[in-house]
Design a protein around this motif. Structure first.
Motif, mmCIF file in Angstrom:
data_model
loop_
_atom_site.group_PDB
_atom_site.id
_atom_site.type_symbol
_atom_site.label_atom_id
_atom_site.label_comp_id
_atom_site.label_asym_id
_atom_site.label_seq_id
_atom_site.Cartn_x
_atom_site.Cartn_y
_atom_site.Cartn_z
ATOM 1 N N VAL A 1 49.870 30.511 34.675
ATOM 2 C CA VAL A 1 50.277 30.702 33.282
ATOM 3 C C VAL A 1 51.151 29.526 32.878
ATOM 4 O O VAL A 1 52.165 29.249 33.513
ATOM 5 N N HIS A 2 50.782 28.782 31.860
ATOM 6 C CA HIS A 2 51.551 27.634 31.401
ATOM 7 C C HIS A 2 52.306 28.033 30.131
ATOM 8 O O HIS A 2 51.759 28.029 29.028
ATOM 9 N N GLY A 3 53.565 28.388 30.316
ATOM 10 C CA GLY A 3 54.369 28.770 29.160
ATOM 11 C C GLY A 3 54.413 30.264 28.979
ATOM 12 O O GLY A 3 53.471 30.985 29.279
ATOM 13 N N GLN A 4 55.499 30.750 28.415
ATOM 14 C CA GLN A 4 55.694 32.190 28.302
ATOM 15 C C GLN A 4 54.771 32.814 27.272
ATOM 16 O O GLN A 4 54.410 33.984 27.373
ATOM 17 N N ASN A 5 54.372 32.054 26.261
ATOM 18 C CA ASN A 5 53.569 32.628 25.193
ATOM 19 C C ASN A 5 52.075 32.438 25.410
ATOM 20 O O ASN A 5 51.263 32.755 24.556
ATOM 21 N N ALA A 6 51.699 31.857 26.564
ATOM 22 C CA ALA A 6 50.279 31.607 26.809
ATOM 23 C C ALA A 6 49.531 32.921 26.933
ATOM 24 O O ALA A 6 49.998 33.867 27.542
ATOM 25 N N GLN A 7 48.348 32.988 26.331
ATOM 26 C CA GLN A 7 47.509 34.171 26.415
ATOM 27 C C GLN A 7 46.229 33.799 27.159
ATOM 28 O O GLN A 7 45.564 32.822 26.823
ATOM 29 N N VAL A 8 45.912 34.575 28.156
ATOM 30 C CA VAL A 8 44.730 34.311 28.948
ATOM 31 C C VAL A 8 43.661 35.328 28.581
ATOM 32 O O VAL A 8 43.853 36.529 28.744
ATOM 33 N N VAL A 9 42.547 34.841 28.050
ATOM 34 C CA VAL A 9 41.428 35.707 27.703
ATOM 35 C C VAL A 9 40.447 35.663 28.860
ATOM 36 O O VAL A 9 39.937 34.602 29.199
ATOM 37 N N ASP A 10 40.188 36.811 29.476
ATOM 38 C CA ASP A 10 39.332 36.851 30.649
ATOM 39 C C ASP A 10 38.404 38.039 30.516
ATOM 40 O O ASP A 10 38.602 38.917 29.659
ATOM 41 N N ARG A 11 37.395 38.068 31.359
ATOM 42 C CA ARG A 11 36.491 39.222 31.381
ATOM 43 C C ARG A 11 35.902 39.342 32.767
ATOM 44 O O ARG A 11 35.961 38.408 33.578
ATOM 45 N N ILE A 12 35.346 40.500 33.058
ATOM 46 C CA ILE A 12 34.730 40.748 34.353
ATOM 47 C C ILE A 12 33.333 40.124 34.357
ATOM 48 O O ILE A 12 32.500 40.432 33.500
ATOM 49 N N ALA A 13 33.097 39.241 35.335
ATOM 50 C CA ALA A 13 31.793 38.594 35.455
ATOM 51 C C ALA A 13 30.844 39.411 36.313
ATOM 52 O O ALA A 13 29.629 39.389 36.103
ATOM 53 N N ALA A 14 31.394 40.124 37.315
ATOM 54 C CA ALA A 14 30.554 40.935 38.200
ATOM 55 C C ALA A 14 31.417 41.963 38.901
ATOM 56 O O ALA A 14 32.626 41.778 39.077
ATOM 57 N N VAL A 15 30.780 43.049 39.331
ATOM 58 C CA VAL A 15 31.424 44.084 40.138
ATOM 59 C C VAL A 15 30.637 44.194 41.437
ATOM 60 O O VAL A 15 29.408 44.295 41.432
ATOM 61 N N VAL A 16 31.364 44.147 42.565
ATOM 62 C CA VAL A 16 30.741 44.259 43.889
ATOM 63 C C VAL A 16 31.471 45.356 44.642
ATOM 64 O O VAL A 16 32.623 45.183 45.048
ATOM 65 N N GLY A 17 30.799 46.502 44.844
ATOM 66 C CA GLY A 17 31.485 47.634 45.449
ATOM 67 C C GLY A 17 32.661 48.031 44.583
ATOM 68 O O GLY A 17 32.505 48.336 43.401
ATOM 69 N N ASP A 18 33.866 48.024 45.164
ATOM 70 C CA ASP A 18 35.078 48.327 44.419
ATOM 71 C C ASP A 18 35.802 47.071 43.953
ATOM 72 O O ASP A 18 36.894 47.153 43.393
ATOM 73 N N GLU A 19 35.212 45.887 44.190
ATOM 74 C CA GLU A 19 35.848 44.617 43.856
ATOM 75 C C GLU A 19 35.248 44.036 42.578
ATOM 76 O O GLU A 19 34.097 44.318 42.236
ATOM 77 N N ILE A 20 36.042 43.205 41.894
ATOM 78 C CA ILE A 20 35.550 42.535 40.695
ATOM 79 C C ILE A 20 35.635 41.021 40.869
ATOM 80 O O ILE A 20 36.443 40.519 41.643
ATOM 81 N N VAL A 21 34.768 40.315 40.151
ATOM 82 C CA VAL A 21 34.817 38.859 40.055
ATOM 83 C C VAL A 21 35.089 38.522 38.602
ATOM 84 O O VAL A 21 34.335 38.926 37.714
ATOM 85 N N LEU A 22 36.179 37.805 38.344
ATOM 86 C CA LEU A 22 36.558 37.445 36.980
ATOM 87 C C LEU A 22 35.873 36.160 36.542
ATOM 88 O O LEU A 22 35.597 35.271 37.358
ATOM 89 N N LYS A 23 35.638 36.045 35.248
ATOM 90 C CA LYS A 23 35.046 34.819 34.701
ATOM 91 C C LYS A 23 35.922 33.612 35.010
ATOM 92 O O LYS A 23 35.415 32.523 35.306
ATOM 93 N N SER A 24 37.250 33.784 34.985
ATOM 94 C CA SER A 24 38.153 32.669 35.259
ATOM 95 C C SER A 24 37.997 32.156 36.687
ATOM 96 O O SER A 24 38.141 30.952 36.952
ATOM 97 N N GLU A 25 37.695 33.063 37.639
ATOM 98 C CA GLU A 25 37.468 32.635 39.027
ATOM 99 C C GLU A 25 36.227 31.749 39.124
ATOM 100 O O GLU A 25 36.219 30.739 39.834
ATOM 101 N N VAL A 26 35.169 32.158 38.405
ATOM 102 C CA VAL A 26 33.940 31.357 38.416
ATOM 103 C C VAL A 26 34.192 30.013 37.740
ATOM 104 O O VAL A 26 33.757 28.964 38.239
ATOM 105 N N ASP A 27 34.898 30.028 36.615
ATOM 106 C CA ASP A 27 35.210 28.776 35.909
ATOM 107 C C ASP A 27 35.944 27.806 36.827
ATOM 108 O O ASP A 27 35.653 26.599 36.849
ATOM 109 N N GLN A 28 36.901 28.334 37.576
ATOM 110 C CA GLN A 28 37.686 27.467 38.460
ATOM 111 C C GLN A 28 36.824 26.897 39.583
ATOM 112 O O GLN A 28 36.939 25.714 39.938
ATOM 113 N N LEU A 29 35.952 27.710 40.161
ATOM 114 C CA LEU A 29 35.068 27.234 41.217
ATOM 115 C C LEU A 29 34.127 26.156 40.678
ATOM 116 O O LEU A 29 33.870 25.149 41.345
ATOM 117 N N VAL A 30 33.624 26.345 39.465
ATOM 118 C CA VAL A 30 32.739 25.351 38.853
ATOM 119 C C VAL A 30 33.483 24.036 38.636
ATOM 120 O O VAL A 30 32.953 22.953 38.909
#
Length: 465
Positions: free
Chosen positions: A35-64
């Protein structure tokens, strides 16, 4: 790992057929966007669900982002979807590993790897305060955020390695794989050489040995009696080529893979105790070690290595000159026998002096990739000739002296089975393993709940906004 390990393992080759997947497994998802700054807003969403775990779009973006930087390629929706699949496959393997009671990760092993990863993040951020500010959390909270994700990554990597080790390839499969490549697509390969050598390390004086022995004893006293941290002592005093992290840490190490003198001390040292100082001939230095955890023959440990100051190396050159004279004057003495008897580089000595690439384990060494000390030595050699003793930086980074026999030179050429079999075999094996892993993860998708919630068409729509 230099000379703590007996043999260096071959690694993956190239970018094709999912070659980066194994490397990325251990790093993907470790460092969510800060988080860069106190007022920063992070818009994210679930990219996939595996069992009881989730993969966030931000995780995929970072890997890319990491893949585009490492591989020097441009973004594409296809690359994004491949990255999503990699993260989903990682979650699948982690879930399967949790079901397999033979695949485990100890709390100490997890803590050690977590400390090392957070230490890397801290260095990149410029310090602990900057890291905490960037993430808006304390260091303890950051570690807790990563802990379970890292546990899953380690479990999935262990399970993947186990499956991969059981997949081999036959010569006929290698030929069939190669023959499927169009002739006009075969790569042009650079100049290569095959070499054998006999190595001697510069020996320290007795005075330098005693100084190093005294220092390692004082360091142990500071740790055992004075309450000093072994990790801090390793950072301050260990030789630059000491194996492991900067704090001397080695995790998930099999004692059978270590050189005998190190393995012997590690096997008899109780968990949590610091060993007495001992000399490790393979690294020409004095060690102390602490066992952090032990599971059968697998251990996590920290160590400190103190090396005596090395002299000029004249004795090593004289020794090699005598060996060379014997080889030149007696045709009945094989180079291989002399290498096994006289070379101090364990890995090549066991192979009769044959030099192999430490990454691919191939004998065909790319001439332009060898360091200047190698190229100067072999520049004027004809096949079968033996060089005079010269100083060298070995392929693992060590400084030493050696004599070199040139076995053959191969000019730049188009790849063929006749001249490049081992390299082609490695690529074919890598491709087979990738295909088998894909088939297995596809099978796991039938057994474990998977819901992919972002499609390629959605990515296109988002990028047009």
């Amino acid at each position: 790992m230099h000379h703590l390990y007996r043999v260096l393992s071959p690694s993956s080759f190239g970018d094709g057929a999912g070659a980066l997947l194994g490397v990325l497994f251990l790093f993907a998802g470790l460092a969510p966007a800060p988080v860069h700054g106190q007022n920063a807003q992070v818009v994210d969403r679930i990219a996939a669900v595996v069992g009881d775990e989730i993969v966030l779009k931000s995780e995929v973006d970072q890997l890319v982002r990491r893949q585009t930087q490492q591989r020097n390629v441009s973004y594409s929706n296809d690359l994004w979807m491949q990255a999503l699949r990699q993260l989903v496959d990682q979650k699948l393997l982690a879930e399967e590993a949790r079901r397999d009671t033979t695949v485990t990760v100890s709390d100490q092993q997890l803590t050690n790897q977590l400390d090392r990863r957070v230490e890397q993040l801290t260095r990149r951020a410029g310090g602990e305060e900057q890291l905490e500010q960037a993430y808006g959390k304390s260091l303890l909270e950051i570690k807790e955020q990563f802990r379970e994700d890292l546990r899953g990554q380690i479990l999935s990597q262990q399970l993947r390695q186990r499956r991969m080790q059981n997949i081999d390839i036959t010569p006929s499969e290698v030929r069939q794989w190669f023959e499927r490549i169009p002739q006009d697509s075969l790569p042009q390969l650079p100049k290569t050489v095959r070499l054998s050598h006999i190595v001697r390390y510069p020996k320290p004086t007795e005075e330098a040995r005693q100084e190093a022995k005294s220092l390692i004893s004082s360091i142990r006293d500071s740790i055992v009696s004075g309450g000093a941290s072994l990790e801090a002592m390793a950072r301050q005093f260990s030789a630059p080529d000491a194996a492991g992290s900067s704090s001397g840490g080695l995790t998930n190490v099999n004692l059978d893979d270590l050189v005998p003198e190190f393995a012997a001390v590690a096997s008899r040292t109780p968990v949590g105790k610091v060993s007495q100082p001992f000399y490790n001939d393979s690294q020409n230095g004095f060690h102390i070690l602490r066992i952090d955890s032990k599971d059968g023959s697998t251990v996590d440990l920290h160590h400190v290595l103190i090396k005596p100051d090395a002299p000029s190396g004249e004795r090593a050159k004289e020794y090699l000159s005598a060996v060379r004279d014997t080889l030149l004057n007696d045709d009945d003495v094989p180079f291989e026998r002399m290498a096994r008897r006289h070379s101090e580089e364990d890995r090549t000595a066991q192979n009769g002096g044959r030099v192999t690439d430490p990454e691919s384990n191939t004998r065909d060494l790319v001439l332009d990739a060898l360091g200047p000390s190698w190229t100067r030595t072999i520049r004027n050699l004809e096949p079968g000739e033996i060089s005079r003793p010269t100083r060298v930086q070995l392929l693992n980074g060590d400084e030493a002296y050696h004599i070199v026999r040139l076995e053959r030179r191969v000019p730049a050429h188009r790849a063929s089975l006749e001249t490049d079999y081992e390299r082609i075999r490695q690529l074919a094996l890598q491709d087979k393993r990738s295909r088998k892993m894909r088939e297995w993860t596809d099978q796991l998708r039938e057994e474990i709940y998977v819901d992919v919630r972002i499609t390629e068409s959605e990515l296109t729509a988002v990028r047009r906004r």
